[in-house]
Structure formats: C-alpha cells, structure tokens
Motif scaffolding. Structure first.
Motif, PDB file in Angstrom:
ATOM      1  N   HIS A  34       4.391  15.128  83.220  1.00  0.00           N
ATOM      2  CA  HIS A  34       3.323  14.128  83.119  1.00  0.00           C
ATOM      3  C   HIS A  34       2.615  14.245  81.780  1.00  0.00           C
ATOM      4  CE1 HIS A  34       2.773  12.144  86.959  1.00  0.00           C
ATOM      5  NE2 HIS A  34       3.126  13.243  87.559  1.00  0.00           N
ATOM      6  N   LYS A  38       3.632  11.488  78.721  1.00  0.00           N
ATOM      7  CA  LYS A  38       2.669  10.415  78.478  1.00  0.00           C
ATOM      8  C   LYS A  38       1.889  10.653  77.201  1.00  0.00           C
ATOM      9  CE  LYS A  38       2.291   9.242  83.152  1.00  0.00           C
ATOM     10  NZ  LYS A  38       1.778   9.873  84.324  1.00  0.00           N
ATOM     11  N   PHE A  42       2.186   8.402  73.736  1.00  0.00           N
ATOM     12  CA  PHE A  42       1.045   7.583  73.307  1.00  0.00           C
ATOM     13  C   PHE A  42       0.562   8.023  71.919  1.00  0.00           C
ATOM     14  CE2 PHE A  42      -3.397   6.047  74.027  1.00  0.00           C
ATOM     15  CZ  PHE A  42      -3.066   4.751  74.265  1.00  0.00           C
TER      16      PHE A  42
ATOM     17  N   PHE B  70       0.960  -4.017  80.718  1.00  0.00           N
ATOM     18  CA  PHE B  70       1.590  -2.732  80.446  1.00  0.00           C
ATOM     19  C   PHE B  70       0.780  -1.914  79.441  1.00  0.00           C
ATOM     20  CE2 PHE B  70       4.632  -0.105  78.124  1.00  0.00           C
ATOM     21  CZ  PHE B  70       5.091   0.658  79.176  1.00  0.00           C
ATOM     22  N   LEU B  74      -0.923   1.664  80.122  1.00  0.00           N
ATOM     23  CA  LEU B  74      -0.577   2.826  79.291  1.00  0.00           C
ATOM     24  C   LEU B  74      -1.843   3.518  78.791  1.00  0.00           C
ATOM     25  CD1 LEU B  74       1.918   4.178  78.070  1.00  0.00           C
ATOM     26  CD2 LEU B  74       1.700   2.676  76.143  1.00  0.00           C
ATOM     27  N   ALA B  75      -2.814   2.726  78.330  1.00  0.00           N
ATOM     28  CA  ALA B  75      -4.049   3.322  77.812  1.00  0.00           C
ATOM     29  C   ALA B  75      -4.811   4.029  78.929  1.00  0.00           C
ATOM     30  CB  ALA B  75      -4.911   2.235  77.185  1.00  0.00           C
ATOM     31  N   ASN B  78      -3.199   7.361  79.894  1.00  0.00           N
ATOM     32  CA  ASN B  78      -3.379   8.473  78.971  1.00  0.00           C
ATOM     33  C   ASN B  78      -4.773   9.056  79.053  1.00  0.00           C
ATOM     34  OD1 ASN B  78      -1.022   9.082  77.130  1.00  0.00           O
ATOM     35  ND2 ASN B  78      -0.944   6.904  77.525  1.00  0.00           N
ATOM     36  N   ILE B  79      -5.780   8.191  79.246  1.00  0.00           N
ATOM     37  CA  ILE B  79      -7.139   8.733  79.377  1.00  0.00           C
ATOM     38  C   ILE B  79      -7.235   9.557  80.651  1.00  0.00           C
ATOM     39  CG2 ILE B  79      -9.534   8.048  79.670  1.00  0.00           C
ATOM     40  CD1 ILE B  79      -8.743   5.628  77.845  1.00  0.00           C
ATOM     41  N   VAL B  81      -4.712  11.174  82.282  1.00  0.00           N
ATOM     42  CA  VAL B  81      -4.003  12.448  82.145  1.00  0.00           C
ATOM     43  C   VAL B  81      -4.752  13.390  81.207  1.00  0.00           C
ATOM     44  CG1 VAL B  81      -1.874  13.508  81.330  1.00  0.00           C
ATOM     45  CG2 VAL B  81      -1.778  11.520  82.752  1.00  0.00           C
ATOM     46  N   ASP B 112      10.496   2.675  84.710  1.00  0.00           N
ATOM     47  CA  ASP B 112       9.942   3.035  83.396  1.00  0.00           C
ATOM     48  C   ASP B 112       8.449   2.742  83.343  1.00  0.00           C
ATOM     49  OD1 ASP B 112      12.184   4.040  82.416  1.00  0.00           O
ATOM     50  OD2 ASP B 112      12.546   2.516  80.898  1.00  0.00           O
ATOM     51  N   THR B 115       6.609   5.423  85.222  1.00  0.00           N
ATOM     52  CA  THR B 115       6.535   6.690  84.506  1.00  0.00           C
ATOM     53  C   THR B 115       5.449   6.688  83.446  1.00  0.00           C
ATOM     54  OG1 THR B 115       8.838   7.114  84.919  1.00  0.00           O
ATOM     55  CG2 THR B 115       7.868   8.288  83.125  1.00  0.00           C
ATOM     56  N   LEU B 116       5.193   5.535  82.833  1.00  0.00           N
ATOM     57  CA  LEU B 116       4.202   5.516  81.756  1.00  0.00           C
ATOM     58  C   LEU B 116       2.813   5.067  82.199  1.00  0.00           C
ATOM     59  CD1 LEU B 116       6.419   4.148  78.891  1.00  0.00           C
ATOM     60  CD2 LEU B 116       5.501   6.405  79.073  1.00  0.00           C
ATOM     61  N   THR B 117       2.566   4.990  83.508  1.00  0.00           N
ATOM     62  CA  THR B 117       1.248   4.543  83.967  1.00  0.00           C
ATOM     63  C   THR B 117       0.561   5.593  84.846  1.00  0.00           C
ATOM     64  OG1 THR B 117       2.372   3.374  85.680  1.00  0.00           O
ATOM     65  CG2 THR B 117       1.656   2.078  83.812  1.00  0.00           C
ATOM     66  N   PRO B 118      -0.729   5.405  85.202  1.00  0.00           N
ATOM     67  CA  PRO B 118      -1.580   6.500  85.670  1.00  0.00           C
ATOM     68  C   PRO B 118      -1.004   7.450  86.696  1.00  0.00           C
ATOM     69  CG  PRO B 118      -2.853   4.521  85.576  1.00  0.00           C
ATOM     70  CD  PRO B 118      -1.460   4.149  85.191  1.00  0.00           C
ATOM     71  N   GLY B 119      -0.810   8.693  86.281  1.00  0.00           N
ATOM     72  CA  GLY B 119      -0.558   9.777  87.219  1.00  0.00           C
ATOM     73  C   GLY B 119       0.700   9.715  88.042  1.00  0.00           C
ATOM     74  N   THR B 120       1.676   8.867  87.693  1.00  0.00           N
ATOM     75  CA  THR B 120       2.876   8.766  88.509  1.00  0.00           C
ATOM     76  C   THR B 120       4.123   8.959  87.672  1.00  0.00           C
ATOM     77  OG1 THR B 120       2.721   6.397  88.201  1.00  0.00           O
ATOM     78  CG2 THR B 120       1.950   7.254  90.279  1.00  0.00           C
ATOM     79  N   LEU B 121       5.190   9.479  88.301  1.00  0.00           N
ATOM     80  CA  LEU B 121       6.443   9.787  87.600  1.00  0.00           C
ATOM     81  C   LEU B 121       7.591   9.597  88.581  1.00  0.00           C
ATOM     82  CD1 LEU B 121       7.614  11.380  84.977  1.00  0.00           C
ATOM     83  CD2 LEU B 121       7.525  13.323  86.455  1.00  0.00           C
TER      84      LEU B 121
END
Lengths: 123, 161, 86
Positions: A34, A38, A42, B70, B74-75, B78-79, B81, B112, B115-121
């Motif tokens: 994670h 990410k 970014f 998207f 993404l933003a 990242n904040i 994580v 995809d 994977t690139l969004t809040p807290g999930t994979l």
C-alpha cells in the motif's frame, strides 16, 4: 515558473519520502505494498509534472520544438508508470498470498476461507 | 484493430521531433504495428477483428474518467495513506466483493483503479468475477461496492462493457 | 536557478533509492524484497526524468520509458517465480 516547479518538487519529494519510510514502518507485505506503491507512484508523478512544467516554461520563452517533444515523452512516461505500477503491485500481492504469506494482524481473510472451503492445501 | 491503431500512433508520437515526419518512418510504423497485431492474434486465436475500441465517445469518456474521478481518488488515497504511515493506525484484512463484470478490459480497469485509490489493493480475482481486496482499515467485514470504491464500478461498466 | 532545485531533488531521490536497500537486504520473505525492488525502480525512473531536465536531453526520457517497461517485466517475472510457476 520557479514557484510552480518548487511546489511540485516539494510535494513529490514528500510523498517519495513517505513511501520509502512506509517500507520500514508497516508490519507485513500487503501493508508495505500500500505505502510503497501509492506514495511513490504519486510522488514520482509529481516530479514528472515539475519537469513538464519546466519544459512548458522553456517552450513558451524560447519557442523551440525540442521542448514540445520533451512534454509529450514525459506524459507518455507518466502514463506507462501509472499502469505498470498498479499491475505490478497486484501481481506481487497475488504471488505472496499464493506462496503462503498471510496478512499480519488481519481481522478477516475471505481468500484464505475460500481456499480452505475448496479443500486446498492447509498452510 | 485497436492494437494496430494504438501502436501505429504511439510509434509516430515517439518518433516526432518537431517538423514533418519522413515517409520512411510511417512505413516502419506500419510494419511494426502489423507485427504486433499478428503476434497478438497468434496468442489469442479466434478473436474477431472489432472496431469497438476505436469509438471516440469511449475515448472521451476515458479521458474524462482519468482527469476527473480518478485523479480526485488518487489524491485522496495518498493523503489517507500518508496519514496512516505517520500515525500507524491500521486494521488490515482481505474482503470479498462481486461487481458483476464479465469483460476482461473492464476487470483490469477496475482492479487498477482499486489499487490506486483509498486504502485498497486487489489481491486476486476468481472465475466468477469476485474481487478479493486487501483493505488497510476494515470498517465492515461484508462491504458493499459503494463503501469500497465509490462510483468506479459504474465507470468501468460504462467505459468497457 | 530552477536547475538547482532539480539538482537538489535528484540528490534526495538518489538517497531515498539507496535507503530502500535496507528492506531489500533485510526483508523476511521474497515478496518483501520484490516490493523494495519495485519501489527502487520507480524512484530511479523519477531520477532519470529529473536528470533529463537538468542535462536537457530528450534521449534520457526515452530511456526512462523503456526502463519502466523493463522493470515491469522483471517484477512480473519475480511474481511468477514466487508463485512457483516458472
């Protein structure tokens, strides 16, 4: 231009730093993925935006076609990075689960329950 | 057809260096695109040549998705994580959700995006199309699609199904 | 003037890429090492982009694109190896 490039570089470096730091902070492979995937994606995207903004400024001030080429190639590199990083993270997570690494401190693990229900090899 | 056009345009885009493109480069691009297309068809036999991927409405939709929902996701991811890296506040787990997609492209796009969004994979996808998702802070052991990834399922269905 | 920002950023990203080596050496499983390698590859792609801006060469951006693609192939291969399918 100086200000914009500086802000982009600072955001990018901050997220890269957090991504590298998360490798040491988190307890197991999945949580490290994670942070690493990410944050470094970014951060690297933002350093690329800084480079693109810099070449855009040079393009406006000098008018050479060389800098337009620079912008196009930078955008292609950003797109390639976005797609390959997400897919690579997915591949590593799947491989780790199949090789028997269970998530640490997990409250629920539906994939492991499914493997057991199917009569797969107990780990 | 989609692969042929995309590899042809990508070669020309990378070879362009200001000014006109010489004819020989266009010929090389045609040959390389044909080679890529033939190789792809020899791996996936029995697929019909279709022009579905060339629909301009889909392309505008894709770019709208890339720069709209998207980018915002993404933003936010990242904040989120970044906060978790600093505070160390995690409650991980693997949950299951079935968005009901059948198309491979739609599945790839959704995985995809997840994977690139809040807290999930995304960890795995099984034969029935269920997604197994590693969630860094489990709020609910049997989540709905809305809780996990918001409107992305709707977008994947609209763009690729 | 902006060049100095880029040089500073390049130095810091290079340092981060070296710092990741700790996890690459110490990681308890192979998957941890693969994650560290993937992170390092991403940082190196960013470093190449910054140096391309500093030295003003488009060729370096092309190398960054190819490096990103090849590192992806490497990651996929390591993942297949961990699964035991090679």
């Amino acid at each position: 231009m100086f200000l914009i490039v500086g802000i982009f570089i600072i955001i990018g470096l901050g997220f890269n730093l957090l991504g590298a730091f998360s490798l040491y902070r988190f307890p197991d492979v999945y949580t490290r993925l994670h942070g690493a995937t990410k944050c470094t994606t970014f951060g690297t995207l933002f350093t690329m935006f800084a480079v693109v903004a810099y070449s855009l400024g040079r393009l406006v001030s000098t008018g050479e076609a060389r800098f337009a080429v620079f912008i196009i190639h930078g955008a292609v590199a950003a797109l390639v990075l976005l797609i390959t990083n997400a897919t690579g993270a997915h591949a590593i997570a799947r491989a780790a689960h199949r090789s028997g690494t269970l998530p640490a401190r997990a409250v629920v693990d539906r994939l492991e329950e499914k493997e057991e229900a199917k009569g797969g090899t107990p780990r | 057809m989609f692969i042929f056009v995309v590899s042809f345009l990508m070669y020309l885009l990378l070879v362009w260096s200001g000014g006109a493109i010489p004819l020989i480069e266009v010929l090389i691009a045609l040959i390389l695109a044909s080679v890529v297309t033939v190789a792809f068809r020899s791996w996936h036999r029995g697929r019909k040549i279709s022009t579905r991927g060339l629909d301009p409405k889909r392309w505008f939709g894709f770019f709208h998705y890339l720069f709209g929902p998207f980018a915002v996701g993404l933003a936010k991811a990242n904040i989120d994580v970044a906060k978790r890296v600093i505070t160390g506040n995690i409650r991980p787990g693997i949950v299951k959700v079935n968005p009901g997609l059948t198309n491979d492209v739609a599945k790839t796009l959704l995985a995809d995006s997840i994977t690139l969004t809040p807290g999930t994979l995304t960890v795995d996808i099984d034969e029935e199309g269920s997604f197994y998702i590693h969630w860094i802070y489990v709020e609910d052991e049997n989540p709905t699609e809305e809780q996990l990834y918001g409107s992305f399922g709707h977008w994947a269905r609209r763009l690729a199904e | 003037m902006t060049i100095y920002i880029f040089l500073f950023a390049a130095a810091l990203v290079g340092l981060l890429a070296v710092a990741v080596l700790g996890r690459l050496v110490a990681g308890p499983t192979i998957a941890d090492r693969a994650v560290a390698l993937d992170t390092m590859n991403t940082l190196v792609v960013g470093l190449m982009m910054i140096l391309a801006a500093v030295y003003d060469s488009v060729v370096m951006v092309d190398i960054a694109i190819v490096y990103a693609g090849l590192s992806f192939v490497g990651t996929m291969f390591i993942a297949r190896f961990i699964e035991g399918e090679v």
